[in-house]
Design an enzyme around this catalytic site. Structure first.
Site, PDB file in Angstrom:
ATOM      1  N   VAL A 132     -84.856  -6.046  15.364  1.00 21.61           N
ATOM      2  CA  VAL A 132     -86.033  -5.181  15.188  1.00 21.61           C
ATOM      3  C   VAL A 132     -85.688  -4.063  14.206  1.00 21.61           C
ATOM      4  O   VAL A 132     -84.702  -3.349  14.400  1.00 21.61           O
ATOM      5  CB  VAL A 132     -86.475  -4.553  16.529  1.00 21.61           C
ATOM      6  CG1 VAL A 132     -87.760  -3.753  16.343  1.00 21.61           C
ATOM      7  CG2 VAL A 132     -86.660  -5.615  17.594  1.00 21.61           C
ATOM      8  N   GLY A 134     -84.389  -4.089  11.269  1.00 19.21           N
ATOM      9  CA  GLY A 134     -83.193  -4.240  10.429  1.00 19.21           C
ATOM     10  C   GLY A 134     -82.113  -3.240  10.798  1.00 19.21           C
ATOM     11  O   GLY A 134     -81.649  -3.192  11.927  1.00 19.21           O
ATOM     12  N   GLY A 187     -91.073 -12.183  -3.877  1.00 15.32           N
ATOM     13  CA  GLY A 187     -90.147 -12.543  -2.798  1.00 15.32           C
ATOM     14  C   GLY A 187     -90.305 -11.665  -1.562  1.00 15.32           C
ATOM     15  O   GLY A 187     -89.501 -11.726  -0.642  1.00 15.32           O
ATOM     16  N   LYS A 205     -91.283  -8.530  17.730  1.00 10.38           N
ATOM     17  CA  LYS A 205     -90.524  -7.274  17.781  1.00 10.38           C
ATOM     18  C   LYS A 205     -91.070  -6.327  18.848  1.00 10.38           C
ATOM     19  O   LYS A 205     -90.302  -5.699  19.574  1.00 10.38           O
ATOM     20  CB  LYS A 205     -90.551  -6.624  16.402  1.00 10.38           C
ATOM     21  CG  LYS A 205     -89.773  -7.453  15.374  1.00 10.38           C
ATOM     22  CD  LYS A 205     -90.087  -6.975  13.967  1.00 10.38           C
ATOM     23  CE  LYS A 205     -89.315  -7.758  12.918  1.00 10.38           C
ATOM     24  NZ  LYS A 205     -89.810  -7.475  11.559  1.00 10.38           N
ATOM     25  N   GLY A 302     -83.798  -6.821   4.690  1.00 12.58           N
ATOM     26  CA  GLY A 302     -82.898  -6.781   3.531  1.00 12.58           C
ATOM     27  C   GLY A 302     -81.488  -7.077   3.981  1.00 12.58           C
ATOM     28  O   GLY A 302     -81.107  -6.789   5.127  1.00 12.58           O
TER      29      GLY A 302
HETATM   30  N1  LIG Z   1     -83.659 -11.420   5.864  1.00 13.27           N
HETATM   31  C1  LIG Z   1     -83.840 -10.268   6.472  1.00 13.27           C
HETATM   32  O1  LIG Z   1     -84.021  -9.227   5.835  1.00 13.27           O
HETATM   33  C2  LIG Z   1     -83.829 -10.195   7.980  1.00 13.27           C
HETATM   34  C3  LIG Z   1     -84.103  -8.973   8.618  1.00 13.27           C
HETATM   35  C4  LIG Z   1     -84.045  -8.888  10.010  1.00 13.27           C
HETATM   36  C5  LIG Z   1     -83.742 -10.014  10.737  1.00 13.27           C
HETATM   37  N2  LIG Z   1     -83.507 -11.203  10.094  1.00 13.27           N
HETATM   38  C6  LIG Z   1     -83.187 -12.371  10.899  1.00 13.27           C
HETATM   39  O2  LIG Z   1     -81.883 -12.813  10.544  1.00 13.27           O
HETATM   40  C7  LIG Z   1     -81.817 -14.219  10.692  1.00 13.27           C
HETATM   41  C8  LIG Z   1     -81.372 -14.843   9.391  1.00 13.27           C
HETATM   42  O3  LIG Z   1     -82.311 -14.531   8.385  1.00 13.27           O
HETATM   43  P1  LIG Z   1     -82.025 -14.806   6.826  1.00 13.27           P
HETATM   44  O4  LIG Z   1     -83.100 -14.083   6.096  1.00 13.27           O
HETATM   45  O5  LIG Z   1     -80.613 -14.536   6.503  1.00 13.27           O
HETATM   46  O6  LIG Z   1     -82.316 -16.369   6.767  1.00 13.27           O
HETATM   47  P2  LIG Z   1     -82.033 -17.379   5.555  1.00 13.27           P
HETATM   48  O7  LIG Z   1     -81.744 -16.631   4.308  1.00 13.27           O
HETATM   49  O8  LIG Z   1     -83.135 -18.363   5.567  1.00 13.27           O
HETATM   50  O9  LIG Z   1     -80.684 -18.097   6.011  1.00 13.27           O
HETATM   51  C9  LIG Z   1     -80.624 -19.018   7.052  1.00 13.27           C
HETATM   52  C10 LIG Z   1     -79.258 -19.652   7.058  1.00 13.27           C
HETATM   53  O10 LIG Z   1     -79.184 -20.556   8.162  1.00 13.27           O
HETATM   54  C11 LIG Z   1     -78.635 -21.776   7.701  1.00 13.27           C
HETATM   55  N3  LIG Z   1     -79.159 -22.860   8.538  1.00 13.27           N
HETATM   56  C12 LIG Z   1     -80.438 -23.267   8.695  1.00 13.27           C
HETATM   57  N4  LIG Z   1     -80.501 -24.290   9.566  1.00 13.27           N
HETATM   58  C13 LIG Z   1     -79.235 -24.532   9.942  1.00 13.27           C
HETATM   59  C14 LIG Z   1     -78.649 -25.477  10.814  1.00 13.27           C
HETATM   60  N5  LIG Z   1     -79.384 -26.387  11.471  1.00 13.27           N
HETATM   61  N6  LIG Z   1     -77.307 -25.465  10.964  1.00 13.27           N
HETATM   62  C15 LIG Z   1     -76.531 -24.557  10.309  1.00 13.27           C
HETATM   63  N7  LIG Z   1     -77.050 -23.619   9.480  1.00 13.27           N
HETATM   64  C16 LIG Z   1     -78.377 -23.617   9.303  1.00 13.27           C
HETATM   65  C17 LIG Z   1     -79.053 -21.917   6.251  1.00 13.27           C
HETATM   66  O11 LIG Z   1     -78.160 -22.789   5.607  1.00 13.27           O
HETATM   67  P3  LIG Z   1     -78.228 -23.080   4.001  1.00 13.27           P
HETATM   68  O12 LIG Z   1     -77.903 -21.772   3.336  1.00 13.27           O
HETATM   69  O13 LIG Z   1     -77.157 -24.092   3.783  1.00 13.27           O
HETATM   70  O14 LIG Z   1     -79.602 -23.568   3.739  1.00 13.27           O
HETATM   71  C18 LIG Z   1     -78.939 -20.454   5.782  1.00 13.27           C
HETATM   72  O15 LIG Z   1     -77.620 -20.188   5.377  1.00 13.27           O
HETATM   73  C19 LIG Z   1     -83.199 -14.655  11.176  1.00 13.27           C
HETATM   74  O16 LIG Z   1     -83.224 -14.722  12.582  1.00 13.27           O
HETATM   75  C20 LIG Z   1     -84.097 -13.543  10.690  1.00 13.27           C
HETATM   76  O17 LIG Z   1     -85.272 -13.421  11.464  1.00 13.27           O
HETATM   77  C21 LIG Z   1     -83.542 -11.319   8.748  1.00 13.27           C
END
Ligand SMILES: NC(=O)c1ccc[n+]([C@@H]2O[C@H](COP(=O)([O-])OP(=O)(O)OC[C@H]3O[C@@H](n4cnc5c(N)ncnc54)[C@H](OP(=O)(O)O)[C@@H]3O)[C@@H](O)[C@H]2O)c1
Length: 428
Positions: A132, A134, A187, A205, A302
């Site tokens: 929640v 970040g 993006g 959240k 982020g």
């Molecule tokens: N991005 C943000 O700013 C942010 C903020 C707060 C919370 N979050 C949370 O943080 C988490 C990650 O977010 P993100 O933005 O980093 O996601 P993302 O960029 O989409 O990355 C997801 C990762 O998971 C891997 N993956 C997907 N399916 C998989 C599987 N079956 N086995 C192994 N690896 C697998 C992907 O592999 P590949 O790279 O090989 O495709 C990728 O490396 C989520 O729960 C999101 O809600 C994100």
């Protein structure tokens, strides 16, 4: 005695790769003499270039195998999604008695009770600060800083994408569709934006925050969720003319033997700090009986901020933090009963598009008066070339049932060219 914590990271996307990069650069970031070493990782595509070093790390195609591996002491889940690989891996790690840190709001909101049951039965921490806001420490604030406080109200801007879209619609006087397309190009919004613009991400959240604040098990069933897809530039302009800004507000209030947990576009007075949080910022307003009114604001997403929150959780595990996963032990979490609609009340904004005919305003006033809803402010804009005129009003506090009754009668007026638009005024 110093110790090296062997960390396994599943998910090397935006957050996971940044976390690995940070832990490799600063393995002794946690207070004390313990160090952290990322020893194993999992993602889908081994060949994909990443901004962190992977040489020397064990690679697992299956995150569940990584979670169970005897080569790690702590498991970090950064895959995402309520079900599937993320949930299976977290369950496997907890079952194997390994501490878990995750940023996965969907999984915690949907399965928080079951995961907390398992973590506490195994006596291992399950931490989710990054789920929640970040890097802005909302989870810690509610779970630790306000433990024992009688929190009455939470109201926040918990989805940066929606905040960006609404802020940009107002700033550039463009429609929802135009700004959404731009956000997708930049993006800021996903190709399928439903989770964000439909209010579901903010719903996950606020369900987590309500659980932490009120001692409930997270319960999405209890949350009423609506998004920003139907907000028009005209609503934003008219709200501003009345002294408000429209924000997607995720809120939770304790009321009449239950709680009202809601995500909805709502009007916030222009002078309130929540109205000032523009762009993709997140913000949270908390009101407690003794602490008074608190306000937190920061980037809600982020790579850097989110990885920082996960690192803080890792530091807590290393420091030996042992707390219930939510506000109280898992077997004492209460169900989250929705408050009785008959007792729910608030002020609303009503926008009507009507043909400019004599007697329309009198008919609207009569419908409101009949339902015992009093008008607080009223605004009529000039007639456009089609002979249609927008009328907006805000009400005094009224029960939701009375407002629904009045709006039902107004909707039947012949002069109306489209159904009434009703938005709540944020209760802050
Ligand atoms: N991005 C943000 O700013 C942010 C903020 C707060 C919370 N979050 C949370 O943080 C988490 C990650 O977010 P993100 O933005 O980093 O996601 P993302 O960029 O989409 O990355 C997801 C990762 O998971 C891997 N993956 C997907 N399916 C998989 C599987 N079956 N086995 C192994 N690896 C697998 C992907 O592999 P590949 O790279 O090989 O495709 C990728 O490396 C989520 O729960 C999101 O809600 C994100």
């Amino acid at each position: 005695m110093s110790r090296t914590w062997r960390v396994g990271v599943a998910g090397l996307g935006t957050v996971g790769a940044e976390l690995v990069r940070f832990l490799q650069a600063q393995p002794d970031f946690a207070p004390g003499r313990d160090r952290v070493e990322v020893t194993a990782v999992s993602a889908r595509d081994r060949a994909r270039p990443r901004p962190c070093r992977l040489e020397g790390l064990a690679w697992f195609d299956d995150p569940v195998e990584l979670a169970r591996s005897p080569g790690i002491d702590l498991f970090v889940e950064l895959i995402g999604g309520a079900e599937g690989a993320a949930k299976a891996a977290v369950l496997a790690a907890l079952d194997a008695g390994k501490p878990v840190c995750t940023a996965n709001k969907a999984m915690i909101a949907h399965h928080g009770q079951a995961l907390a049951d398992l973590a506490e039965a195994k006596d291992v921490p399950l931490l989710f600060e990054a789920a929640v806001m970040g890097g802005t420490p909302a989870v810690k604030l509610l779970r630790e800083g306000l433990l024992g406080e009688d929190v009455r109200t939470l109201a926040g801007i918990l989805n940066g994408t929606c905040n960006f879209i609404l802020s940009e619609m107002e700033r550039s006087e463009r429609s929802f569709g135009e700004v959404l397309s731009e956000a997708q190009r930049l993006g800021y919004a996903e190709a399928d934006p439903t989770t964000d613009v439909g209010g579901f991400d903010a719903g996950h959240k606020i369900a987590i925050l309500a659980a932490l604040a009120f001692g409930y098990a997270p319960n999405l069933e209890c949350a009423e969720i609506s998004g920003i897809e139907r907000i028009e530039l005209l609503d934003i302009r008219l709200a501003r003319d009345l002294g408000y800004r429209i924000k997607l507000i995720a809120s939770a209030q304790r009321e009449a033997g239950g709680a009202v947990v809601r995500v909805a576009p709502a009007l916030v007075p222009l002078a309130h700090p929540l109205a000032q949080a523009g762009g993709a910022l997140n913000a949270l307003f908390v009101e407690g009986a003794r602490v008074g009114r608190l306000y937190l604001q920061g980037p809600g997403a982020g790579a850097g901020p989110t990885a920082a929150a996960v690192a803080a959780d890792i530091a807590d595990v290393i420091a030996g933090a042992r707390r219930p996963v939510f506000q109280r032990p898992a077997n004492e979490l209460l169900p989250c009963p929705p408050a009785d609609p008959g007792h729910r009340s608030g002020k609303v904004f009503i926008r009507l598009m009507v043909h400019d005919r004599p007697g329309v305003i009198a008919a609207v006033s009569e419908a409101l008066a009949k339902a015992q809803v009093s008008i607080d402010s009223f605004l009529q804009r000039p007639v456009d070339e089609t002979g249609v005129v927008p009328i907006v009003l805000t009400t005094q506090p009224a029960s939701e049932a009375a407002v629904a009754d009045a709006v039902g009668h107004i909707a039947e007026l012949d002069a109306l060219v489209q159904p009434p638009r009703v938005l709540p005024l944020a209760r802050i």
